[in-house]
Design a protein around this motif. Structure first.
Motif, short mmCIF file in Angstrom:
data_model
loop_
_atom_site.label_atom_id
_atom_site.label_comp_id
_atom_site.label_asym_id
_atom_site.label_seq_id
_atom_site.Cartn_x
_atom_site.Cartn_y
_atom_site.Cartn_z
N LEU B 55 32.18 46.06 41.87
CA LEU B 55 33.16 46.07 40.79
C LEU B 55 34.59 46.26 41.29
CD1 LEU B 55 31.59 47.91 37.73
CD2 LEU B 55 32.15 45.52 37.99
N ASN B 56 34.90 45.77 42.51
CA ASN B 56 36.30 45.86 42.94
C ASN B 56 37.04 44.58 42.53
OD1 ASN B 56 35.25 44.06 44.70
ND2 ASN B 56 35.17 45.45 46.43
N PRO B 57 38.38 44.63 42.51
CA PRO B 57 39.15 43.47 42.01
C PRO B 57 38.86 42.19 42.78
CG PRO B 57 40.57 45.37 42.29
CD PRO B 57 39.25 45.75 42.84
N LYS B 58 38.65 42.30 44.10
CA LYS B 58 38.41 41.11 44.90
C LYS B 58 37.14 40.40 44.45
CE LYS B 58 38.10 39.55 49.65
NZ LYS B 58 37.41 39.84 50.91
N ALA B 59 36.08 41.20 44.20
CA ALA B 59 34.81 40.61 43.80
C ALA B 59 34.95 39.93 42.44
CB ALA B 59 33.72 41.68 43.74
N ILE B 60 35.71 40.55 41.52
CA ILE B 60 35.86 39.96 40.19
C ILE B 60 36.65 38.65 40.28
CG2 ILE B 60 36.89 40.30 37.91
CD1 ILE B 60 36.16 43.27 38.24
#
Lengths: 114, 164
Positions: B55-60
């Motif tokens: 759930l980190n910004p990069k993954a999203i």
């Protein structure tokens, strides 16, 4: 104007649906038919529904159409995978044109169905 | 931490579906949030599969990007299969090949297998641990590594970031 664009997208979608149906008729065995029949139609259905959402944008039906597209994208691969797996499991042969069947080779090697 | 992740993901998915189905009036939204909260509290322990998202910004960001990649792949291969179908000689070259994936998470493998099936021309027939058996309408190579390169690689590099 939006109506025209929507109609054009729907037309392109129905062409893909037609090609999917043609594929079912022309392909030689069950697996290839499944390729054409269940999946050349994915894009067809998506375009068809997207065209409807564009053309009838005065009604607020686009969230439901979005949900429909979502469910088609989720369920379509699962059903075609289940059909293909069952077909291979009961031993329907591939067409003679086929180059290789690694799954049958591995099954014969292990002496059991995977 | 894992429980909290499941909780959030399940709750957000339920809320999104409620908003898509039921419109945007204030009272309806309140009802939807309360119902989603109750369902989430009752069932988040069973939804173990949602704990595998990063759930980190990069993954999203990669997840949004992945949807576009998938769409482009679907369009490209749909046109390729349509071309095959309308040719009078029907130049297909089918076969079942074996590929390997590097993904560890179960949800990641499910999404990878479904993406492969969703792009016309390839159809996942059987999965066994990290090996997929794929029916390919136009086999260019029977070798495991080369087949993996041309079928799996495209999706895998994004899914690796999303699911770790």
């Amino acid at each position: 104007m939006l109506m025209l664009i929507g109609s054009l997208i729907t037309l392109i979608g129905s062409i893909f649906l037609f090609l999917g149906a043609l594929g079912i008729l022309r392909m030689p065995d069950v697996y290839n038919r499944m390729q054409a029949g269940t999946k050349a139609t994915t894009l067809g259905t998506i375009l068809f529904l997207a065209g409807l959402a564009l053309g009838y944008s005065h009604c607020t039906c686009w969230p439901r159409i979005l949900t429909l597209i979502l469910f088609i994208v989720f369920t379509n691969p699962i059903s075609s995978h289940a059909l293909a797996r069952a077909a291979h499991h009961i031993g329907i042969n591939l067409t003679e044109k086929s180059v290789t069947d690694k799954l049958a080779e591995d099954e014969a090697e292990n002496g059991e169905k995977l | 931490m894992k429980d909290f992740k499941r909780f959030i993901v399940l709750f957000v998915i339920l809320c999104i579906f409620w908003i898509l189905f039921a419109g945007k009036e204030f009272n309806e939204l309140i009802l939807g949030f309360v119902a989603s909260l109750i369902i989430t509290i009752l069932f988040y322990k069973k939804a173990f599969i949602f704990g595998e998202f990063n759930l980190n910004p990069k993954a999203i960001a990669y997840f949004v990007f992945y949807i576009f990649i998938l769409l482009i792949e679907i369009i490209k291969s749909n046109i390729a299969v349509a071309k095959l179908v309308i040719q009078p000689t029907l130049p297909i070259n089918p076969g079942i090949v074996k590929v390997k994936t590097k993904l560890k998470s179960r949800l990641g493998r499910i999404i990878l297998a479904n993406s492969i099936t969703l792009t016309p021309g390839t159809l996942t027939i059987e999965t066994k641990d990290d090996e997929f058996y794929i029916h390919w309408i136009d086999v260019t190579s029977e070798n495991i590594d080369e087949a993996t390169n041309s079928i799996v690689q495209n999706f895998e590099k994004y899914l690796e970031v999303i699911f770790g």
